[in-house]
Design an enzyme around this catalytic site. Sequence first.
Site, PDB file in Angstrom:
ATOM      1  N   ARG A  76      23.814  36.647  59.348  1.00 49.96           N
ATOM      2  CA  ARG A  76      24.077  35.487  60.207  1.00 49.96           C
ATOM      3  C   ARG A  76      22.781  35.062  60.877  1.00 49.96           C
ATOM      4  NH1 ARG A  76      28.189  37.280  64.251  1.00 49.96           N
ATOM      5  NH2 ARG A  76      29.623  37.065  62.496  1.00 49.96           N
ATOM      6  N   ARG A 145      24.533  36.246  71.817  1.00 52.93           N
ATOM      7  CA  ARG A 145      24.633  35.755  70.443  1.00 52.93           C
ATOM      8  C   ARG A 145      24.064  34.331  70.358  1.00 52.93           C
ATOM      9  NH1 ARG A 145      28.828  38.603  67.620  1.00 52.93           N
ATOM     10  NH2 ARG A 145      28.801  40.776  68.321  1.00 52.93           N
ATOM     11  N   LYS A 209      29.245  42.174  73.148  1.00 55.48           N
ATOM     12  CA  LYS A 209      28.615  40.892  72.836  1.00 55.48           C
ATOM     13  C   LYS A 209      28.714  39.936  74.019  1.00 55.48           C
ATOM     14  CE  LYS A 209      32.900  39.513  70.542  1.00 55.48           C
ATOM     15  NZ  LYS A 209      33.524  39.192  69.239  1.00 55.48           N
ATOM     16  N   LYS A 211      28.333  35.573  74.894  1.00 50.55           N
ATOM     17  CA  LYS A 211      28.287  34.263  74.256  1.00 50.55           C
ATOM     18  C   LYS A 211      28.036  33.171  75.291  1.00 50.55           C
ATOM     19  CE  LYS A 211      31.302  35.659  70.453  1.00 50.55           C
ATOM     20  NZ  LYS A 211      32.544  35.394  69.683  1.00 50.55           N
ATOM     21  N   CYS A 440      38.879  31.598  60.237  1.00 48.12           N
ATOM     22  CA  CYS A 440      37.839  32.611  60.081  1.00 48.12           C
ATOM     23  C   CYS A 440      37.765  33.029  58.614  1.00 48.12           C
ATOM     24  CB  CYS A 440      38.135  33.813  60.973  1.00 48.12           C
ATOM     25  SG  CYS A 440      39.633  34.714  60.507  1.00 48.12           S
ATOM     26  N   CYS A 446      36.013  40.645  55.547  1.00 49.32           N
ATOM     27  CA  CYS A 446      36.030  41.110  56.930  1.00 49.32           C
ATOM     28  C   CYS A 446      36.820  42.402  57.052  1.00 49.32           C
ATOM     29  CB  CYS A 446      36.621  40.051  57.849  1.00 49.32           C
ATOM     30  SG  CYS A 446      36.699  40.588  59.575  1.00 49.32           S
ATOM     31  N   CYS A 485      42.945  38.153  62.267  1.00 50.42           N
ATOM     32  CA  CYS A 485      43.168  39.244  63.219  1.00 50.42           C
ATOM     33  C   CYS A 485      43.110  38.654  64.620  1.00 50.42           C
ATOM     34  CB  CYS A 485      42.115  40.345  63.014  1.00 50.42           C
ATOM     35  SG  CYS A 485      40.510  39.968  63.768  1.00 50.42           S
ATOM     36  N   CYS A 489      37.583  34.860  66.244  1.00 51.74           N
ATOM     37  CA  CYS A 489      36.412  34.156  65.718  1.00 51.74           C
ATOM     38  C   CYS A 489      36.677  32.669  65.476  1.00 51.74           C
ATOM     39  CB  CYS A 489      35.936  34.822  64.424  1.00 51.74           C
ATOM     40  SG  CYS A 489      35.276  36.485  64.674  1.00 51.74           S
TER      41      CYS A 489
END
Length: 584
Positions: A76, A145, A209, A211, A440, A446, A485, A489
């Site tokens: 990514r 991120r 993470k 954001k 996603c 994944c 899930c 995302c």
Amino acid sequence: MSATLANLSPVEGIKTRSRRLRGTLLESLANEVTGAIADDDTQLIKFHGSYMQDDRDLREERRAAKLEPDYSFMIRTRLPGGVVTPAQWLKLDAIAQRYANGTLRLTTRQAFQFHGVIKRELKATLQAINAALIDTVAACGDVNRNVMVAANPLASELHARVYADAAKLSEFLKPKTRAYYEIWLDEEKVAGSGEEYEPIYGAVYLPRKFKVAFAVPPLNDVDVFANDLGFIAVIENGELLGYNVVAGGGLGATHGEPATYPRLADVLGFVAADRVNAIAEAVVTTQRDFGGRADRKHARLKYTIDDRGLDWFKAEVERRFGAPLRPARPFRFEHNGDRFGWVESAPIQNGTGRAHLTLRIEAGRVADRGEQRHLSALRRIAQIHANEDSGLEFRLTPNQNLLIANVPNEDRAEIDEIVAEHRLDLYRTATPLRLNALACVALPTCALAMAEAERYLPDFTGKVEALLDRHGLRDADIHLRLSGCPNGCSRPYLGEIALIGKAPGRYNLMLGADARGQRLNRLHRENVDEAQILATLDELFASYASARAQGEAFGDFLVRSGVLAEAHYKVIPVTLLEPSAAAA
């Protein structure tokens, strides 16, 4: 840190022992016996912008043949605001053909993802990305991120200013370790290698993470309230005065664990544009020092705020910032989708007329498939403009679409011809439902996916469109989001209709978000299959068609009519601040 060493999660130990994110990655890459890397390195490589994956469609077949899983790596990019030049687009296209699976994927965080890169070509791929003047540092991992930026403000000058602030913040929050450059770019080690000073992240980086997003009203295409930290541009007479700061958003959750939940950010106050980095440092370091490190499922900033209280959090941030935040300025969002087709822009560069073209890229997958040769179309457009100083650029939108920005008026006809020839003009004929849908990646790559998402999106969208046709609602502007899930995302908890995977072919049906990204949806049906989902939607569409108010959105109708069950998680309302007469 808030936890004792004995109570830290295993990942905290990996980071502590990693020598500033180096671990044994060099040894893993040199091991030719396996296509995988060492277990600890699978955590560390995330900080370098990559995840190890395997093709889950082939797992059983390979297990039966006594072969290891079909390992590959997703890469990514770190690309603030998702902006690339035509020349950079061509280089990324070439990387996808040479090293990946021949497609480019546009993410909901305005980054590119490459899928299917094998271990022995991982280093060469990262070097090629860096040769395009793009990197993958901190695109994943327990750090900030990719920083998002509103893709299509009406004024090009305004986008340039907000983009510049976001790009500076992205660089400011980038880890200082030289691990990335030593491992992937063959930088020579110097004294202190493995012990670099990390002024913002410290020796163990963040608990999870982080954001950041920059929004420009009246569009909320970045879903600013879904981010740990958000900046809402305050504009007066076309000038950027500064930003309203919001904090504490995050959409990840875990099935069956009510202590995990999606949350919308709270408005903290206003800062001048030249104070963006300072307030960001105050927020990030507060989370660094007080965020939970014992349980990674309870480690995001949203939980720190809820556990300690918003008043405490704001006071701590202001202490580190060195001053009280000024009161938030009025703002108003109208929509969190994209504006498709051509949009005129204010002139730039010697007064030349300019326009932006937003193209629909279903699930963000840029590929050549049958008559839809989207990758070839964009390659041709990039080739035409790669050597020109026209200012044309490509911008990835937060909704998995692509914006060709700053197009000179004299070039519009040629671009339209290429778009039509390669069947890239879905935006002309598709329903609002199809244009707004997000998904996603999910299966087969994944590791967290419990159900299909990207591969299921076209078929499911068609079935929902048939229901809308039945009730005369084909033109209803409804936001649909699919997730394999509950980790969020595709920002499913902000969809008016959302499917969140529970098991193969089974989903939680979520309903009732608004169209501005300011209200979370709610669980309506749990663990249901397609037939049950469609039957439920058919009934709700019938009610909506017959009882909606003039101009009432589907999510708003569901809330007003009382058809939704009680929320199964904490819902944080966001007050819509209306511009006052004085502010106007």
